[in-house]
Scaffold this motif. Sequence first.
Motif, short mmCIF file in Angstrom:
data_model
loop_
_atom_site.label_atom_id
_atom_site.label_comp_id
_atom_site.label_asym_id
_atom_site.label_seq_id
_atom_site.Cartn_x
_atom_site.Cartn_y
_atom_site.Cartn_z
N TYR A 1 -4.36 6.13 2.67
CA TYR A 1 -3.69 7.17 1.71
C TYR A 1 -4.42 8.50 2.12
CZ TYR A 1 -3.26 3.13 -1.67
OH TYR A 1 -2.89 2.09 -1.97
N THR B 1 -5.99 -0.09 -6.10
CA THR B 1 -5.30 -0.60 -5.05
C THR B 1 -5.81 -2.23 -5.27
OG1 THR B 1 -5.33 1.11 -3.62
CG2 THR B 1 -4.86 -1.06 -2.62
N GLU C 1 -6.87 10.96 -7.00
CA GLU C 1 -7.12 11.76 -5.68
C GLU C 1 -8.27 11.42 -5.16
OE1 GLU C 1 -4.70 13.70 -4.57
OE2 GLU C 1 -3.55 13.24 -6.12
N LEU D 1 -2.06 9.54 4.61
CA LEU D 1 -0.68 9.91 4.37
C LEU D 1 -0.50 11.31 3.39
CD1 LEU D 1 0.82 6.29 3.32
CD2 LEU D 1 1.35 7.75 5.18
N ASP D 2 -1.76 11.31 2.90
CA ASP D 2 -1.99 12.52 2.06
C ASP D 2 -1.31 13.94 2.78
OD1 ASP D 2 -2.85 11.75 -0.35
OD2 ASP D 2 -5.01 11.95 0.21
N ALA E 1 1.82 9.34 -5.89
CA ALA E 1 1.89 10.43 -5.57
C ALA E 1 2.78 11.23 -6.45
CB ALA E 1 1.98 10.63 -4.04
N ARG F 1 -8.81 5.25 -6.13
CA ARG F 1 -7.93 4.71 -5.39
C ARG F 1 -8.24 3.17 -4.90
NH1 ARG F 1 -5.86 9.58 -1.06
NH2 ARG F 1 -4.56 10.59 -2.57
N PHE G 1 1.13 4.27 -2.80
CA PHE G 1 0.81 5.60 -2.60
C PHE G 1 1.90 6.41 -3.05
CE2 PHE G 1 1.64 9.15 0.51
CZ PHE G 1 0.37 9.84 0.24
N LEU H 1 0.97 -1.45 0.19
CA LEU H 1 -0.08 0.03 0.20
C LEU H 1 0.80 1.22 0.02
CD1 LEU H 1 -2.90 -0.93 2.64
CD2 LEU H 1 -2.58 -1.24 -0.10
N GLY I 1 -6.27 0.51 2.29
CA GLY I 1 -5.47 1.69 1.60
C GLY I 1 -5.91 3.02 1.44
N LYS J 1 2.01 15.13 2.22
CA LYS J 1 2.43 15.76 0.71
C LYS J 1 2.95 16.96 0.72
CE LYS J 1 -0.74 12.69 -2.21
NZ LYS J 1 -2.02 12.82 -2.99
#
Lengths: 416, 172
Positions: free
Chosen positions: B162, B117, B108, B165-166, B58, B113, B54, B50, B158, B169
């Motif tokens: 994500y 995934t 996005e 984790l965004d 990205a 996603r 990601f 995952l 996932g 960025k």
Amino acid sequence: METVLGRYRNLIILVGVLFLQALGLAVQVKRTSDAESTRLIRVWAVGAITPLERSLVWGQTYSGNLWHNYFYLRGARAENRQLKEQIDQLRLEQVRLNQDAEQAHRLQALLSFKERYISKTVAAQVIGSSGSDQSRSVYIDKGVSDGIEQGMAVITADGVVGKVLSVFPSTSLVLLINDQSSGVGAILEKSRLQGVLRGTPNGEVMLERVMSDEQVAPGETLLTSGGDQIFPKGLPLGRVAKVAGADSGLFLNVKVKPAANLGRLEEVLVVLAKQEHQATAEGTGRVRTVDIMAQRLPSVPDKPAVSAGGTGTGVPGTAANDGAAKTTTVKPQSQTGAKPQTSAPSVRPKPAESDTTKPQGSVSMTGVLNKAATNPAAGVTSAAPGTMTAPGKRAIFPPKTVGPATTTPASEDDSH
Amino acid sequence: MPITYTSGEQVEVYRFRVPVTVGVPLLALFLQAFVPLRFPFFSVFDLPLLVTIFFAMARRNPVSGLLTGALIGLIQDALTHRAIGLYGIAKTVVGFGASSLGAKLDVENAGARFLLTLGFYLVHSAVYFTVARGMVSLTLDWSWSRGVLAGLANAAVGVALYFVLDRFKQRT
């Protein structure tokens, strides 16, 4: 040319990286042992991941201990009482097993067998796994610095876990018995059929190499056979869960439920050393049946030394039978937790007549019991089959353990 | 359908700080190795995969994506007792594919996603099984039902991962 390279740059790099990895794989596959060639990257990866795991496990254990040992003690008293009762029961069981073991030792000695047993283990904590269903292995927090070596057996109190596959400075990788690349020599406890225990791709455990014309019953216990030279003989592996394939094929498909809970391992024992020696009937250095019996009996006061001319009848109040008289002076120090002193020279200079099969140095209350069996007035009387009454204490013995005592007629006369 | 084709100029390319670039994959590898000890069902998830997807989506750079996948896969291989390169090859392919698709699709939103995934999980499994059987002669059982269910579970986790984790960025 430059245009082509620029246009397909990403694809070329992809192919290059894949080719390099495939080449690396091919090299590893070709070599019989890839332990050395890939050691560096494994050491780095393990070195990066396991310290986190180790510290987390430590913190978890510490906080758990703090809670359980200091704050959460509800029911501890009741549990303590239950455990004490359990210990009593286990001691009685141990008496019986020790008798069996003694007999087995004597038989082994008669047949000049060599016996092998676990002589040294080290406890380790499971700190991590491979994280993949395709690799059933775990990491433990002991490594080279703790004396761990490749190929050592790993067990729990429940049964066999696996073997050490790779060793790092302070951690080790243990291959579980349900991995498809593992194999353990196994023997069925009752039918004595031998086979090889192997893991399957989906994590099950199967017993292989059992001919289809053999009878294997579900529920039967599976033990290590010792034939693989890794696991000592007689360790529990699991129970037969399902038997199939008797109609088709040469071998049975025997599905086994592992004795150890491989999905939830926390603490394990690594077998550091196995010792092999010639079997002897002497039980020196081991806890003997008689010691345990002595621990369970109260102290017997010294008898008045009255000589009766060496008739050896063992009548209470006489010292005619030296052996019997001395035997009763054994002071079980179980009250203080010390091992009773039952060495032969000081306790029983002359073996009792009724105990001639006993090896030198194994003196104890057995002699007394035998005396009691042959002479109800020998100082210890049996109140009922299976029970033995001693002054101020009532001890229960399994009938198999102290056969003579169980046959002793009940006596109302408890002169001591 | 949430997946939309976008031109190269429209998609945004992100980058990450070094601690995030190093720490997140390491954390994923650590959790993947540690959590199954307490919760055995957790081994269904593939957190390193995952994370690979990601970062690849990205950054939208195929070379960066495949190298990220290769590195994470090789470390994951090193933690097992199998030959090193099985996960490496599978994640290299996934990293390359995810970054290539990320450069062309709008990835996005949650629906895109999820589907990507799921797809990449199946691709990853297919490559892993092919290499394991073809090169290492491993006997592996493939079950479509289990594979798809695991893919769906990974896709669901996932999507949530994500979005977390965004936050790390950074626009280039």
